[in-house]
Structures are given as C-alpha cells and as structure tokens.
Design an enzyme around this catalytic site. Structure first.
Site, PDB file in Angstrom:
ATOM      1  N   ILE A 190       8.785  -2.963  -1.887  1.00  0.00           N
ATOM      2  CA  ILE A 190       7.357  -3.240  -1.720  1.00  0.00           C
ATOM      3  C   ILE A 190       6.883  -2.743  -0.355  1.00  0.00           C
ATOM      4  CG2 ILE A 190       5.667  -5.105  -1.444  1.00  0.00           C
ATOM      5  CD1 ILE A 190       7.273  -6.653  -3.586  1.00  0.00           C
ATOM      6  N   GLU A 191       7.706  -2.931   0.654  1.00  0.00           N
ATOM      7  CA  GLU A 191       7.369  -2.431   1.995  1.00  0.00           C
ATOM      8  C   GLU A 191       7.189  -0.916   1.976  1.00  0.00           C
ATOM      9  OE1 GLU A 191      10.072  -1.138   5.620  1.00  0.00           O
ATOM     10  OE2 GLU A 191      10.200  -3.311   5.296  1.00  0.00           O
ATOM     11  N   GLN A 192       8.105  -0.215   1.320  1.00  0.00           N
ATOM     12  CA  GLN A 192       8.035   1.245   1.281  1.00  0.00           C
ATOM     13  C   GLN A 192       6.877   1.731   0.411  1.00  0.00           C
ATOM     14  OE1 GLN A 192      10.089   3.275   3.209  1.00  0.00           O
ATOM     15  NE2 GLN A 192      10.565   1.245   4.043  1.00  0.00           N
ATOM     16  N   ALA A 202      11.793  -6.749  -1.756  1.00  0.00           N
ATOM     17  CA  ALA A 202      10.959  -6.795  -0.553  1.00  0.00           C
ATOM     18  C   ALA A 202      10.949  -5.439   0.148  1.00  0.00           C
ATOM     19  CB  ALA A 202      11.463  -7.883   0.393  1.00  0.00           C
ATOM     20  N   ALA A 231       9.092  -5.812   6.185  1.00  0.00           N
ATOM     21  CA  ALA A 231       9.667  -6.884   5.369  1.00  0.00           C
ATOM     22  C   ALA A 231      10.920  -7.405   6.054  1.00  0.00           C
ATOM     23  CB  ALA A 231       9.994  -6.381   3.972  1.00  0.00           C
TER      24      ALA A 231
END
Length: 265
Positions: A88-90, A85, A119
């Site tokens: 994916i946020e970064q 998570a 996230a």
C-alpha cells in the site's frame, strides 16, 4: 520545525487513541497543553462525528506540515496478507484514479511541496510540507491517497515493486532492529517484518489489500494533523470534507498480549 511538531503530535495522539473512542458520535474539541512549553500555542484537537481526530498547532512561518497518521502497520497484517502495508505504501506513489502518477507528481512539484508515505510496524503516515496558501490542496491530496488508493494498479506494478524490494539495500541498524523484533516477539504479530522479505507477498492480491484497509483504515484509527500557519477551524473543515465519510470500524476481538520470548537469530 513544523514537520517535527506534526510528527510529535501524531505520535501523542495515536497513543491516546483508546481514550478518544469514549466520545461517542458527536464531534468535540479539546486543548492539549504542555506545562514546559512556554510562549507556544497549544495543540487543539477536535474529533469529528465519525471518530476521525483533527489536531493542529498554529505557529508562525510560511511553510506548514500536514499529515494523516493511520494506526495500522505491518503488525496488523495476517499471515495471508503479509507485506500488505508495504504494498500500500508503494502503490501510494503510483497515484489514484483522480490523480494518476504523472498528474500527482506534477501537482506536488507545481506547489513546491514534498510528499512522503511511510509504513511502519504499528503506524502508517502520509505527510506533506506545503506553503501556507496550499494547505487546502495538500489536505485534498492526502485524503485522495488515504481514502481512494490505487489498489487496482497492483497487478501492473507488483513485479516492479517486488524487484525493487529485492534490490534495495536497507540500513544495517534498521535490519538489525527488524530481526531483533522477529526474534523477541516471534509468536505474535510484533515480529512481522517492516523491511522484508515478506513471506508469501507474491500471493497477496488486490482483495487482500482491500480487506486490510477495510479492517484498519477506519475513522477511529485516523488522525489528521497540521503544524504551522494553519487555523484549527479551517483544518477541521478540510478534514471533514476529505475524511468525514470514512466509516468507523467494528469492535475488534480481544487479542493475546504480546510477550517476550528470548531466542537466537
């Protein structure tokens, strides 16, 4: 504010996600009203045929807040995909195939908008504040980030992301909350960290991220929201164009109910 209203709507709708699944595959609309909210427009909710929910609260003003809330966070990662998570946020900040990083930043800046991706333990949010004339473009940007993320850039960006994670100083209260979850819920996924370190994150691959998104970024887990000078019918059309192709997820096997287990840090 419009942004606060959008956040409250997202939280309320995520809490009601199980009930919305009873609507089958046909789109339907409902109105949510708060008895104490006099002289305020109600929140209108429409469920698209694929299960994505669309909610809006029309207010006056020049600025609108639009967002996509995904009912998935760090607790949904497996032992092999710990930190997915966060990655994916970064990676969302590095752009997509349609909008490379430079183009994404220039587009958001030219709109005078703000973009935020976060996230958490149980949800991930993608939100923008835009002028009322840019809602369509804002929803398009958000749908691009959510449905076509730049996971292929993991190999290129991973070293920088991990270095930034090691060097980043987190607020003391956030670290304490994270460690208390690890202590109180140590035997279940609620103990998964949201701030790091993430054990084994160095081994997380693009395939792990794809598997995480395939399992969690599904239609019934998504809510598209807007608050501000936005017509609900228009938002439904925009959401249908951007998220109508998102597939519904397979029924998940029952999981053990989390339980509190007191311990010492």
């Amino acid at each position: 504010s419009a942004e606060m209203s959008a956040t409250v709507m997202g939280r309320s709708l995520r809490a009601a996600s199980r009930l919305s699944r009873m609507g089958g595959r046909r789109g339907y609309t409902q109105t949510l009203t708060e008895p104490t909210a006099w002289n305020q427009a109600p929140v209108v909710v429409t469920t698209l045929p694929n299960g994505v929910r669309v909610a809006s609260k029309e207010t006056f003003g020049e600025v609108a807040s639009v967002g996509v809330y995904v009912n998935a966070g760090t607790r949904d990662a497996t032992k092999e995909s710990a930190g997915a998570a966060y990655l994916i946020e970064q990676l969302a900040q590095t752009g997509t195939a349609k909008r490379p990083k430079g183009k994404l930043e220039a587009e958001v800046e030219s709109m005078g908008a703000t973009l935020s991706v976060s996230a958490g333990r149980e949800q991930t949010s993608y939100s923008m504040s835009v002028l009322k004339g840019d809602v369509k473009q804002g929803v398009d940007i958000l749908s691009d980030l959510v449905t076509k993320p730049g996971l292929g850039q993991l190999a290129k960006e991973k070293e920088a992301i991990l270095r930034s994670l090691e060097e980043k100083e987190m607020p003391t209260r956030q670290v304490m909350d994270d460690r208390l979850h690890a202590c109180a819920w140590r035997d279940c996924s609620l103990s998964n960290s949201t701030v790091g370190p993430f054990e084994g994150i160095e081994a997380v691959s693009e395939a792990h991220l794809q598997a995480y998104m395939a399992a969690n970024y599904t239609a019934e887990n998504m809510v598209v929201v807007a608050s501000g000078p936005v017509k609900h019918e228009e938002l439904v059309k925009l959401a249908g164009a951007g998220f109508g192709g998102v597939k519904a997820g397979a029924p998940k096997a029952g999981a053990d109910k989390p339980y509190f287990c007191g311990a010492e840090l």
